[in-house]
Design a protein around this motif. Structure first.
Motif, short mmCIF file in Angstrom:
data_model
loop_
_atom_site.label_atom_id
_atom_site.label_comp_id
_atom_site.label_asym_id
_atom_site.label_seq_id
_atom_site.Cartn_x
_atom_site.Cartn_y
_atom_site.Cartn_z
N GLU A 15 0.83 -1.21 0.00
CA GLU A 15 0.00 0.00 0.00
C GLU A 15 0.86 1.26 0.00
OE1 GLU A 15 -3.29 0.10 -0.37
OE2 GLU A 15 -2.98 -2.06 -0.64
N GLN A 16 1.90 1.21 0.84
CA GLN A 16 2.79 2.38 0.94
C GLN A 16 3.50 2.62 -0.39
OE1 GLN A 16 4.76 1.01 4.73
NE2 GLN A 16 5.14 3.24 4.86
N ILE A 17 3.92 1.54 -1.01
CA ILE A 17 4.60 1.66 -2.31
C ILE A 17 3.68 2.33 -3.32
CG2 ILE A 17 5.54 0.36 -4.28
CD1 ILE A 17 6.45 -1.77 -2.10
N LEU A 18 2.43 1.87 -3.37
CA LEU A 18 1.49 2.43 -4.34
C LEU A 18 1.23 3.91 -4.07
CD1 LEU A 18 -1.08 -0.48 -4.85
CD2 LEU A 18 0.92 0.13 -6.23
N CYS A 20 3.18 6.11 -2.45
CA CYS A 20 4.36 6.93 -2.74
C CYS A 20 4.62 7.00 -4.25
CB CYS A 20 5.60 6.37 -2.05
SG CYS A 20 5.56 6.58 -0.27
N ALA A 21 4.48 5.87 -4.93
CA ALA A 21 4.75 5.85 -6.37
C ALA A 21 3.76 6.75 -7.09
CB ALA A 21 4.65 4.42 -6.90
N SER A 22 2.50 6.68 -6.67
CA SER A 22 1.49 7.46 -7.36
C SER A 22 1.77 8.96 -7.17
CB SER A 22 0.12 6.98 -6.89
OG SER A 22 -0.70 8.00 -6.47
N ARG A 23 2.24 9.33 -5.99
CA ARG A 23 2.58 10.74 -5.76
C ARG A 23 3.79 11.16 -6.61
NH1 ARG A 23 3.59 10.63 -0.53
NH2 ARG A 23 5.80 11.04 -0.92
N LEU A 24 4.80 10.30 -6.65
CA LEU A 24 6.00 10.62 -7.44
C LEU A 24 5.70 10.69 -8.94
CD1 LEU A 24 8.70 8.49 -5.57
CD2 LEU A 24 8.62 10.99 -5.71
N PHE A 25 4.93 9.71 -9.43
CA PHE A 25 4.57 9.73 -10.86
C PHE A 25 3.82 11.02 -11.19
CE2 PHE A 25 4.20 4.78 -11.07
CZ PHE A 25 5.58 4.68 -11.04
N TYR A 26 2.94 11.40 -10.26
CA TYR A 26 2.13 12.60 -10.46
C TYR A 26 3.01 13.85 -10.47
CZ TYR A 26 -1.49 16.09 -9.28
OH TYR A 26 -2.31 17.17 -9.26
N GLN A 27 3.95 13.91 -9.53
CA GLN A 27 4.77 15.12 -9.40
C GLN A 27 5.86 15.21 -10.46
OE1 GLN A 27 6.03 14.55 -5.38
NE2 GLN A 27 4.30 15.67 -4.49
N ARG A 28 6.54 14.09 -10.72
CA ARG A 28 7.73 14.13 -11.58
C ARG A 28 7.51 13.54 -12.95
NH1 ARG A 28 12.43 11.50 -7.79
NH2 ARG A 28 11.95 12.66 -5.89
N ALA A 39 11.44 3.48 -3.68
CA ALA A 39 11.91 2.79 -2.48
C ALA A 39 12.35 3.80 -1.42
CB ALA A 39 13.05 1.83 -2.83
N GLU A 40 13.11 4.81 -1.84
CA GLU A 40 13.56 5.84 -0.89
C GLU A 40 12.40 6.57 -0.25
OE1 GLU A 40 16.44 8.52 -2.63
OE2 GLU A 40 17.93 6.90 -2.76
N ALA A 41 11.38 6.91 -1.07
CA ALA A 41 10.22 7.63 -0.54
C ALA A 41 9.48 6.78 0.49
CB ALA A 41 9.29 8.05 -1.67
N VAL A 42 9.44 5.46 0.27
CA VAL A 42 8.75 4.56 1.21
C VAL A 42 9.63 4.32 2.43
CG1 VAL A 42 7.66 2.28 1.47
CG2 VAL A 42 7.56 3.44 -0.73
N GLY A 43 10.96 4.42 2.25
CA GLY A 43 11.89 4.12 3.32
C GLY A 43 12.25 2.63 3.36
N ILE A 44 12.29 2.00 2.21
CA ILE A 44 12.70 0.59 2.11
C ILE A 44 13.81 0.51 1.06
CG2 ILE A 44 10.44 -0.34 2.77
CD1 ILE A 44 9.83 -0.75 -0.20
#
Lengths: 206, 206
Positions: A15-18, A20-28, A39-44
């Motif tokens: 869930e966390q991966i999804l 964070c990824a969705s926010r990053l895809f949206y922003q960048r 992975a860095e955004a999730v902290g794994i």
């Protein structure tokens, strides 16, 4: 890069991966986001992320599928609810469509046409979900015609016009704009009903 | 990679480059098309192509600018023509919008969201052209309201709804579909007029 899922991983990291990824895809943008960034955004670690998703495209597909599935769940039961009049079903759907798209902006990946990054099978899955919604809207308009609430000359084309109009909102609506979301919903409800119940002289004017 | 334009090159190779590039971008996608592919399709060397365009992004920008400029030239004068009634101006614009988008499908780059490959200055130029069209539609609707031909509660939002509806057509219309282009135009004209002249009881129904 695909690895087997580790058994001691619960659903939470997924869930966390999804998220964070969705926010990053949206922003960048999809192209500018790496597995390592996610992975860095999730902290794994990247290798932990690979326990869950074989590649970035699978992450994207999970986000898009989730959004589409939730959207269908939020709209189709109302459209198929025969205890409501067609007008009421359409009215609730216009509201739901606008609210849901606005609430799930990152998942909707506004401005980032990264759905094109999906492979054909993944895209087809999305199209099936879209079709479920589209068909439910079309059937509701057809029923409204039958019971005399609507006067639509061509149900299929009116369905396309209506959905394109509603889908367009996400590209320009901003909560910081001059209109509130509820005002947008009220105006679009009125526009929708104007399309479904054209003045007698109007639809046939040439 | 940018080189000076050679003086003995006429405008023709430039036209050929844009036509071939637009077809390749449309068929294969922007990312999958190289400068060399474009040069080969035109039948010139890559170095000749570089006489005309510094890079692939400049080719893309030339295609998008040309399309947008032609679109504005094809619509705005009609929308600004005060010898026509607002209804007639909108009616002609609906037709023009649909026909022009359909006739210029490769240049419109349907399904290839490569406009995102433009840099901010290039995108801004496109947005200026879009705004010219948008403002002309909005002003025509406002004038229709003033002279009593239209009954639109919110001119800005109706303009957005109308343009999103018309822009959506290119994503699904196929000349091999069940409806001819003229049928689509007739239906969209009727839908547009229904939006602009809602039945009295309808726009305010709650």
């Amino acid at each position: 890069m695909a690895r087997k899922k580790s058994l001691d991983e619960g659903p939470e990291p997924r869930e966390q991966i999804l998220a964070c990824a969705s926010r990053l895809f949206y922003q960048r943008g999809f192209g500018e986001t790496s597995i390592r960034d996610i992975a860095e955004a999730v902290g794994i670690s990247s290798s932990t992320l690979y326990h869950h998703f074989a590649n970035k495209q699978e992450v994207l597909h999970a986000i898009v599928s989730r959004f589409m599935t939730d959207f269908v769940d939020a709209t189709v039961p109302t459209l198929r609810d025969t205890t409501l009049s067609p007008t009421e079903r359409i009215r609730r759907t216009v509201r739901r469509h606008i609210e849901f798209s606005d609430d799930n902006r990152p998942a909707l990946l506004v401005g980032n046409p990264i759905r094109y990054a999906l492979d054909p099978a993944q895209r087809e899955h999305g199209i099936k979900l879209q079709t479920a919604y589209h068909d439910a809207v079309r059937d509701t308009i057809a029923e409204g015609n039958r019971v005399g609430e609507f006067r639509v000359p061509d149900v299929s084309i009116t369905t396309m016009a209506l959905l394109d109009m509603l889908n367009g909102i996400r590209e320009w609506f901003s909560p910081r704009g001059t209109l509130t979301r509820d005002q947008v919903i009220d105006h679009y409800t009125a526009i929708t009903l104007a399309i479904l119940t054209p003045a007698e002289g109007c639809a046939t004017a040439s």
